[in-house]
Scaffold this active site. Structure first.
Site, short mmCIF file in Angstrom:
data_model
loop_
_atom_site.label_atom_id
_atom_site.label_comp_id
_atom_site.label_asym_id
_atom_site.label_seq_id
_atom_site.Cartn_x
_atom_site.Cartn_y
_atom_site.Cartn_z
N ARG A 232 97.91 1.52 40.45
CA ARG A 232 98.67 0.90 41.71
C ARG A 232 99.31 -0.10 41.30
O ARG A 232 98.68 -1.08 40.71
CB ARG A 232 98.16 1.12 42.90
CG ARG A 232 97.21 1.73 43.49
CD ARG A 232 97.97 2.76 44.58
NE ARG A 232 97.33 3.76 45.28
CZ ARG A 232 97.26 4.82 44.26
NH1 ARG A 232 97.84 5.25 43.52
NH2 ARG A 232 96.77 6.10 45.76
N GLU A 261 107.21 0.00 44.59
CA GLU A 261 107.68 0.97 43.90
C GLU A 261 108.74 1.62 45.67
O GLU A 261 108.02 1.68 46.64
CB GLU A 261 107.21 2.16 43.55
CG GLU A 261 105.19 2.07 44.68
CD GLU A 261 104.64 3.04 43.66
OE1 GLU A 261 104.34 2.91 42.74
OE2 GLU A 261 104.33 3.85 43.59
N HIS A 279 105.93 7.78 39.67
CA HIS A 279 104.18 7.30 39.65
C HIS A 279 104.14 8.90 39.96
O HIS A 279 104.10 10.03 42.00
CB HIS A 279 104.57 6.78 41.39
CG HIS A 279 102.82 6.71 42.56
ND1 HIS A 279 102.90 5.77 43.63
CD2 HIS A 279 101.78 7.44 41.91
CE1 HIS A 279 101.67 5.33 43.60
NE2 HIS A 279 101.01 7.08 42.91
P1 NAP Z 1 86.53 5.65 41.71
O1 NAP Z 1 86.18 6.54 40.94
O2 NAP Z 1 86.22 5.50 42.97
O3 NAP Z 1 86.89 4.76 40.90
C1 NAP Z 1 86.68 3.18 41.30
C2 NAP Z 1 87.03 1.98 39.38
O4 NAP Z 1 87.37 0.78 40.08
C3 NAP Z 1 85.76 1.97 39.29
O5 NAP Z 1 85.19 1.77 38.17
C4 NAP Z 1 85.31 0.43 40.49
O6 NAP Z 1 83.86 -0.26 39.89
C5 NAP Z 1 85.93 0.25 40.25
N1 NAP Z 1 86.26 -0.99 40.85
C6 NAP Z 1 86.43 -1.31 42.06
N2 NAP Z 1 86.61 -2.11 42.60
C7 NAP Z 1 86.78 -3.30 41.59
C8 NAP Z 1 86.95 -4.61 41.52
N3 NAP Z 1 86.68 -5.66 42.33
N4 NAP Z 1 86.51 -5.36 40.02
C9 NAP Z 1 86.87 -3.93 39.05
N5 NAP Z 1 86.85 -3.10 39.01
C10 NAP Z 1 86.54 -2.38 40.29
O7 NAP Z 1 88.55 5.99 42.22
P2 NAP Z 1 89.28 7.32 40.92
O8 NAP Z 1 89.27 8.71 41.26
O9 NAP Z 1 88.78 7.27 39.58
O10 NAP Z 1 90.66 6.87 41.00
C11 NAP Z 1 91.35 5.10 40.93
C12 NAP Z 1 92.02 4.52 41.70
O11 NAP Z 1 93.26 5.66 40.73
C13 NAP Z 1 92.66 5.39 42.44
O12 NAP Z 1 92.07 3.96 43.59
C14 NAP Z 1 94.29 5.23 42.79
O13 NAP Z 1 94.61 4.11 43.11
C15 NAP Z 1 94.37 5.56 41.46
N6 NAP Z 1 95.14 6.72 41.34
C16 NAP Z 1 96.59 6.96 40.72
C17 NAP Z 1 96.71 7.95 40.52
C18 NAP Z 1 98.22 8.00 40.13
O14 NAP Z 1 99.22 8.82 40.16
N7 NAP Z 1 98.76 6.95 39.36
C19 NAP Z 1 96.57 9.16 40.96
C20 NAP Z 1 95.10 8.87 41.33
C21 NAP Z 1 94.68 7.83 41.46
P3 NAP Z 1 82.46 -0.23 40.54
O15 NAP Z 1 81.72 1.75 39.27
O16 NAP Z 1 82.40 -1.15 39.87
O17 NAP Z 1 82.72 -0.18 41.79
#
Ligand code: NAP
Length: 313
Positions: A232, A261, A279
């Site tokens: 994000r 954005e 995005h």
């Molecule tokens: P996920 O499986 O829940 O993974 C999130 C990761 O963030 C985990 O590794 C978690 O670490 C880490 N995290 C959370 N809080 C943290 C902190 N305080 N410090 C360091 N690391 C932290 O989620 P996902 O499905 O991979 O998606 C991740 C993000 O990608 C979404 O939340 C979204 O914002 C973004 N995204 C963007 C797009 C786009 O179009 N650009 C598309 C899809 C998603 P732990 O495992 O240690 O808890």
């Protein structure tokens, strides 16, 4: 039985709109410029909100919907939803994990290649007829570069798997070390940035991760380092990023998301070491259909008192 009111916050998918129209008393919020008036008329029939990564459900919207039971997000990120308020009021929240993981990870790799190999600039070079004047300048190799990932979750792990195929050593930072992971863990983001050539942001946006990439992290990545943001916009201190790129203190950046954005700092437009995307991480026909089906499935499950398909908590 009284019709179930479902409110969509902004346009996201014509297919989803069509399917919700068939099933519910469906409202397109963006079609009502007088929001207060609309809510006064309909707030008592609306039991579900469908939001996305642009407009979710903030405290004001939730407060204005006394009958709200469920927020179903057409996104995996929940940063635009007031989760505390939802929990306090017993409002259920669903999202679209997993189905978009491949697309987001593919795009992260595409951004790396586009930034290092200057693919967009190459394309402009050919289209503008400059090739006739001489060969394109040399670019930077991706294969074998060290990759650091902030957030080794679903998307971060999928990026790691892909980067491994390019022969890249992988390291990561997240809240906790993953005991099953073979990648090197850094409890500190600055150490991760100091020890990789390409730093990728793929974590959840929360109060703790806002500006997780700040001046110090950018300095640690250095003038040859490249930042890729597929998470994000607010993960990165954008004014620090822009000045580091303009002053040559950072090597390059591939960005799918921006802090304000769709506003993008104009200073970036003139730089040839950045690739800017609007995005589009999950923006394929296939994935958006799967995401829409999850939203529909979650709403159906909720209103039929069945277990939710993908509850956020
Ligand atoms: P996920 O499986 O829940 O993974 C999130 C990761 O963030 C985990 O590794 C978690 O670490 C880490 N995290 C959370 N809080 C943290 C902190 N305080 N410090 C360091 N690391 C932290 O989620 P996902 O499905 O991979 O998606 C991740 C993000 O990608 C979404 O939340 C979204 O914002 C973004 N995204 C963007 C797009 C786009 O179009 N650009 C598309 C899809 C998603 P732990 O495992 O240690 O808890």
């Amino acid at each position: 039985m009284e019709a179930i009111g479902v409110l969509m916050t902004c346009p996201m998918s014509p297919y989803l709109e069509q399917e919700l129209d068939k099933r519910y008393d469906f409202f397109r919020f963006w079609n009502f410029p007088q929001k207060k008036e609309f809510l006064r008329m309909h707030s008592h029939s609306i039991r579900a909100v469908v939001g996305n990564a642009t407009i979710g459900a903030n405290a004001e919207l939730i407060d204005s919907l006394p009958k709200l039971e469920i927020v179903s997000s057409y996104s995996v990120g929940l940063d635009k939803i007031d989760l505390v308020k939802c929990k306090n009021r017993g409002i259920r929240v669903t999202y679209t994990p997993d189905v978009l993981t491949d697309d987001a990870a593919d795009l992260a790799i595409a951004l790396i290649l586009a930034t290092l190999r200057k693919i967009c600039e190459c394309d402009r070079y050919v289209r503008s007829g400059l090739w006739k004047n001489g060969d394109f300048k040399l670019t930077t190799k991706f294969s074998g570069k060290s990759v650091g990932i902030i957030g080794l979750g679903r998307i971060g792990s999928a990026i790691a798997k892909r980067a491994e195929a390019f022969g890249c050593p992988i390291s990561y930072h997240s809240r906790s070390e993953k005991p099953d992971s073979k990648y090197k863990y850094y409890p500190n983001v600055i150490d991760l940035a100091s020890n990789c050539q390409i730093l990728i942001v793929a974590c959840t946006l929360t109060d703790e991760t806002r500006h997780i990439v700040n001046r110090e992290v950018i300095a640690a990545l250095g003038p040859k380092g490249v930042l890729i943001n597929i998470g994000r916009g607010p993960h990165v201190d954008e004014s620090e990023l822009v000045s580091a790129l303009v002053e040559g203190r950072l090597g390059g950046a591939g960005l799918d998301v921006f802090e304000h954005e769709p506003e993008v700092p104009e200073q970036l437009f003139g730089l040839d070491n950045v690739v800017l995307l609007p995005h589009v991480g999950s923006g394929t026909v296939e994935t958006r259909k799967d995401m829409a089906d999850l939203v529909i499935g979650n709403l159906e499950a909720h209103f039929l008192n069945k277990p939710l398909l993908t509850p956020a908590f």
